[in-house]
Design an enzyme around this catalytic site. Structure first.
Site, PDB file in Angstrom:
ATOM      1  N   GLU A  47       0.803  -1.218   0.000  1.00 27.66           N
ATOM      2  CA  GLU A  47       0.000   0.000   0.000  1.00 27.66           C
ATOM      3  C   GLU A  47       0.841   1.275   0.000  1.00 27.66           C
ATOM      4  O   GLU A  47       0.313   2.370  -0.175  1.00 27.66           O
ATOM      5  CB  GLU A  47      -0.935  -0.010   1.214  1.00 27.66           C
ATOM      6  CG  GLU A  47      -2.043  -1.057   1.081  1.00 27.66           C
ATOM      7  CD  GLU A  47      -2.935  -1.143   2.301  1.00 27.66           C
ATOM      8  OE1 GLU A  47      -2.522  -0.679   3.377  1.00 27.66           O
ATOM      9  OE2 GLU A  47      -4.044  -1.685   2.167  1.00 27.66           O
ATOM     10  N   GLU A  57       7.444 -21.536   7.823  1.00 32.64           N
ATOM     11  CA  GLU A  57       7.665 -20.661   8.976  1.00 32.64           C
ATOM     12  C   GLU A  57       8.728 -21.209   9.929  1.00 32.64           C
ATOM     13  O   GLU A  57       9.295 -20.477  10.738  1.00 32.64           O
ATOM     14  CB  GLU A  57       6.368 -20.430   9.742  1.00 32.64           C
ATOM     15  CG  GLU A  57       5.889 -21.614  10.560  1.00 32.64           C
ATOM     16  CD  GLU A  57       4.711 -21.227  11.462  1.00 32.64           C
ATOM     17  OE1 GLU A  57       4.864 -21.347  12.677  1.00 32.64           O
ATOM     18  OE2 GLU A  57       3.674 -20.805  10.934  1.00 32.64           O
TER      19      GLU A  57
END
Length: 311
Positions: free
Chosen positions: A94, A125
């Site tokens: 963004e 992960e």
């Protein structure tokens, strides 16, 4: 490479985490009316801003260090797995339309790569080695910042990213939602937003995810304010890439200058749609090329360019 830790050790670690704690008072939540569950969830969410507020000094100190490095050409890199990684990717994605940053200036790394944004990548992960490889591909420097994000504060990908980045001389920040976390301890700036047990046991996309989103909003937004990407509370570096943003650009110029619509349109046309430049032409009464030069000489900071125009 995935972790080969004893599952019993991992279970013990999880049981010690506040974010994984079981709340017996909510054991019958599935029997409640929908409105009651919504009220419970809403009440839980209202506690998150207070948890963030308790860590504002640490957040502000981290932002000042990020901004100082980015002013010298550094990058801001988020690294996380699962929800934490997706929030980093979201925040990074963004920044170009909001602040006209280069897409390579704010980056989001997620364990397992881009496909992990929309689907689970098993084992990713658990790999500190994967984090090191992802960061090495960026060729980190001493003006870069790496923010490891993990609700538990123990995720190997996030901790490994911070440890590796620190060895490379980059600034490091560890954002976790448990106290005394390995992630915060590994970083120069440890930010621990302790939100407590979740409504659904261990579902850290809830309060922990909300807390992480709030902090990431602060890290990127206030850094951009410090870098002169705003004029007051106006997004003067917005990139007008669609009709909505073009309309927003016109409104921002009008709000900043008080000019009428026709004057705003002329200013934006004369500056190829650059909001800062258009504002400068109107407030300083200069032409487009002069506005561009003043802004270039002022490092893109509109207030400094206005001051220089008045000298």
């Amino acid at each position: 490479m995935t972790s080969t830790s004893d599952p019993r050790d991992l279970q013990a670690q999880l049981e010690s985490l506040t974010t994984e704690a079981f709340r017996p008072e909510l054991a019958d939540i599935d029997r409640l009316p929908t409105l009651d569950i919504a009220r419970l969830m809403n009440a839980e969410d209202t506690t998150v801003p207070a948890a963030v507020a308790r860590r504002l000094p640490e957040i502000a100190a981290a932002i000042d260090d990020i901004a100082e490095r980015m002013a010298r050409g550094g990058r801001l890199v988020y690294a996380g797995a699962g929800t934490a990684g997706r929030l980093g990717v979201l925040d990074a994605s963004e920044c170009p339309p909001t602040f006209n940053t280069d897409p390579a200036q704010v980056l989001g790394l997620i364990a397992g790569g881009r496909q992990a944004v929309v689907t689970s990548v098993e084992g990713a992960e658990d790999s500190a080695e994967l984090a090191r490889a992802d960061l090495d591909a960026l060729a980190l420097t001493g003006v870069d910042t790496v923010v490891g994000v993990s609700a538990s504060g123990r995720t190997p990908y996030a901790v490994g990213a911070v440890e590796h980045a620190r060895r490379q001389g980059a600034l490091t920040i560890g954002l976790a939602c448990n106290a005394d976390s390995a992630l915060a301890a590994a970083a120069e700036h440890g930010i621990e937003i302790v939100v407590g047990p979740e409504l659904l046991t261990g579902s850290t996309r809830l309060k922990a995810g909300t807390a992480q989103k709030l902090v990431l909003n602060m890290l990127s937004t206030i850094t951009m304010i410090r870098l002169g990407k705003t004029y007051g509370n106006l997004m003067v570096d917005v990139r007008a890439s669609n009709d909505k943003l073009r309309a927003r650009s016109r409104r921002i110029v009008a709000l900043a200058t008080g000019a009428e619509d026709d004057a705003v349109e002329r200013a934006l046309t004369a500056t190829d749609g650059e909001v800062k430049n258009a504002i400068l032409t109107l407030l300083a009464d200069v032409d487009g090329p002069t506005a561009a030069r003043l802004l270039a000489d002022s490092g893109g900071r509109l207030r400094a360019a206005l001051a220089a125009a008045g000298d």
